[in-house]
Design an enzyme around this catalytic site. Structure first.
Site, PDB file in Angstrom:
ATOM      1  N   ASP A 254       0.593  -1.622  12.245  1.00  0.00           N
ATOM      2  CA  ASP A 254       1.177  -2.521  11.026  1.00  0.00           C
ATOM      3  C   ASP A 254       1.627  -3.765  10.947  1.00  0.00           C
ATOM      4  OD1 ASP A 254       3.155  -3.016   8.753  1.00  0.00           O
ATOM      5  OD2 ASP A 254       2.740  -0.909   8.177  1.00  0.00           O
TER       6      ASP A 254
ATOM      7  N   ARG B 191       0.875  -1.249  -0.212  1.00  0.00           N
ATOM      8  CA  ARG B 191       0.036  -0.089   0.087  1.00  0.00           C
ATOM      9  C   ARG B 191       0.838   1.120  -0.018  1.00  0.00           C
ATOM     10  NH1 ARG B 191      -4.921   0.130   4.143  1.00  0.00           N
ATOM     11  NH2 ARG B 191      -3.222   1.013   5.503  1.00  0.00           N
TER      12      ARG B 191
ATOM     13  N   THR C 277      -1.997   7.273  -0.145  1.00  0.00           N
ATOM     14  CA  THR C 277      -3.202   6.753  -0.729  1.00  0.00           C
ATOM     15  C   THR C 277      -4.052   5.694  -0.242  1.00  0.00           C
ATOM     16  OG1 THR C 277      -2.237   5.695  -2.684  1.00  0.00           O
ATOM     17  CG2 THR C 277      -2.539   8.003  -2.780  1.00  0.00           C
TER      18      THR C 277
ATOM     19  N   ASP D  97       5.081  -4.615   9.783  1.00  0.00           N
ATOM     20  CA  ASP D  97       6.262  -3.929  10.510  1.00  0.00           C
ATOM     21  C   ASP D  97       6.453  -4.503  11.889  1.00  0.00           C
ATOM     22  OD1 ASP D  97       6.915  -2.204   8.674  1.00  0.00           O
ATOM     23  OD2 ASP D  97       5.794  -0.577   9.504  1.00  0.00           O
TER      24      ASP D  97
HETATM   25  C1  PRP Z   1      -0.979  -4.526   4.496  1.00  0.00           C
HETATM   26  C2  PRP Z   1      -1.545  -5.871   4.862  1.00  0.00           C
HETATM   27  C3  PRP Z   1      -2.467  -6.137   3.506  1.00  0.00           C
HETATM   28  C4  PRP Z   1      -3.097  -4.586   3.433  1.00  0.00           C
HETATM   29  C5  PRP Z   1      -4.499  -4.519   3.780  1.00  0.00           C
HETATM   30  O1  PRP Z   1       0.010  -4.603   3.861  1.00  0.00           O
HETATM   31  O2  PRP Z   1      -0.659  -7.069   5.136  1.00  0.00           O
HETATM   32  O3  PRP Z   1      -1.884  -6.649   2.614  1.00  0.00           O
HETATM   33  O4  PRP Z   1      -1.991  -3.818   3.946  1.00  0.00           O
HETATM   34  O5  PRP Z   1      -4.645  -3.238   3.443  1.00  0.00           O
HETATM   35  P1  PRP Z   1      -6.061  -3.088   2.420  1.00  0.00           P
HETATM   36  O6  PRP Z   1      -7.148  -3.834   2.717  1.00  0.00           O
HETATM   37  O7  PRP Z   1      -6.236  -1.613   2.665  1.00  0.00           O
HETATM   38  O8  PRP Z   1      -5.385  -3.381   0.899  1.00  0.00           O
HETATM   39  P2  PRP Z   1       1.147  -3.581   3.282  1.00  0.00           P
HETATM   40  O9  PRP Z   1       0.769  -2.870   2.174  1.00  0.00           O
HETATM   41  O10 PRP Z   1       1.389  -2.644   4.487  1.00  0.00           O
HETATM   42  O11 PRP Z   1       2.446  -4.502   3.027  1.00  0.00           O
HETATM   43  P3  PRP Z   1       3.277  -5.306   3.898  1.00  0.00           P
HETATM   44  O12 PRP Z   1       2.811  -6.737   3.985  1.00  0.00           O
HETATM   45  O13 PRP Z   1       4.557  -5.359   3.090  1.00  0.00           O
HETATM   46  O14 PRP Z   1       3.568  -4.823   5.095  1.00  0.00           O
HETATM   47  N1  URA Z   2      -2.169  -2.847   7.054  1.00  0.00           N
HETATM   48  C1  URA Z   2      -1.927  -3.047   8.535  1.00  0.00           C
HETATM   49  O1  URA Z   2      -0.942  -3.666   8.609  1.00  0.00           O
HETATM   50  N2  URA Z   2      -2.758  -2.719   9.419  1.00  0.00           N
HETATM   51  C2  URA Z   2      -3.660  -2.024   9.050  1.00  0.00           C
HETATM   52  O2  URA Z   2      -4.621  -1.662  10.018  1.00  0.00           O
HETATM   53  C3  URA Z   2      -4.045  -1.689   7.752  1.00  0.00           C
HETATM   54  C4  URA Z   2      -3.496  -2.431   6.818  1.00  0.00           C
END
Ligand code: PRP
Ligand code: URA
Length: 207
Positions: free
Chosen positions: A199, A103, A107, A202
């Site tokens: 997150d 993400r 945005t 993280d």
């Molecule tokens: C997080 C999570 C999902 C997404 C959810 O990933 O693991 O994939 O956000 O959000 P959404 O439903 O609004 O799309 P992130 O993009 O933070 O990447 P990561 O898994 O690399 O931390």
């Molecule tokens: N991705 C995360 O890891 N946490 C949230 O709350 C939303 C998206």
């Protein structure tokens, strides 16, 4: 409408609360992410078919069962990797495909940066692993990718799902099943789930 399963179990509630606690450190976060993932996997695989299998115990013949379903597991990178360990413990021979999405911090719209998938046919049941379903954008994109590859039956396995993301998936993919440990009410202005757990990627990877 797609099926929504919120799994209830004392061990799950316990582990989920540890994940939600902002004071939980990386080691404990990883351990409890694995516990939650295993319990969710048990529920997510409840409908898989089995076929009879005759074996010999040391004492007698035994008429048992074996899994008779082609399963493919697709963790959504990166946070979905947290759930893959548990799945590989319980389904050690299943093929694994990867979809990488991230993400945008401003945005909250996900962009795809990686894709490596095994052959998928309508006979396969695909288990998609992503701990967080927030806006639903990442899983929406993932399901679109999988359907283009031939996937027809899938279950989305999440640890925390927000109502907004659930509604989006249900509206877009009425045949998909969502299995989750928690359904949270809202998203904040940065599109993080509230109360959520922050997150996930993280916290799990210690970044
Ligand atoms: C997080 C999570 C999902 C997404 C959810 O990933 O693991 O994939 O956000 O959000 P959404 O439903 O609004 O799309 P992130 O993009 O933070 O990447 P990561 O898994 O690399 O931390
Ligand atoms: N991705 C995360 O890891 N946490 C949230 O709350 C939303 C998206």
């Amino acid at each position: 409408m797609s099926k929504l399963v919120q799994v209830k179990h004392p061990l799950l509630e316990h582990a989920l609360t540890i994940l939600r606690d902002k004071h939980t450190r990386t080691v404990e976060f990883r351990q409890h992410a694995a516990i939650v993932s295993q319990i969710l996997l048990v529920e997510a695989t409840r409908q898989l078919a089995v076929a009879p299998r005759l074996v010999e115990t040391p004492l007698a013949p035994y008429s048992g069962w074996e899994l008779d379903h082609n399963v493919v597991v697709v963790p959504v990178l990166r946070a979905g990797l947290a759930m893959l360990v548990a799945v590989q413990d319980m389904l050690p021979s299943v093929p694994v495909g990867f979809v990488g999405l991230e993400r945008d911090e401003k945005t909250a719209i996900a962009h795809e940066y990686y894709q490596k998938l095994p052959p998928i046919s309508p006979a396969h049941h695909v288990l998609v692993l992503d701990p967080m379903l927030a806006t639903g954008g990442s899983l929406d994109d993932t399901v679109t990718i999988l359907q283009r590859k031939g996937c027809r039956a899938l279950t989305l396995v999440c640890i925390v799902a927000a109502r907004e993301g659930i509604a989006r998936i249900q509206q877009r993919y009425p045949d998909a099943t969502i299995v989750t440990a928690a359904i949270d009410a809202e998203l904040n202005h940065q599109k993080f789930i509230v109360p959520g757990l922050g997150d996930f990627g993280d916290r799990f990877f210690g970044t």
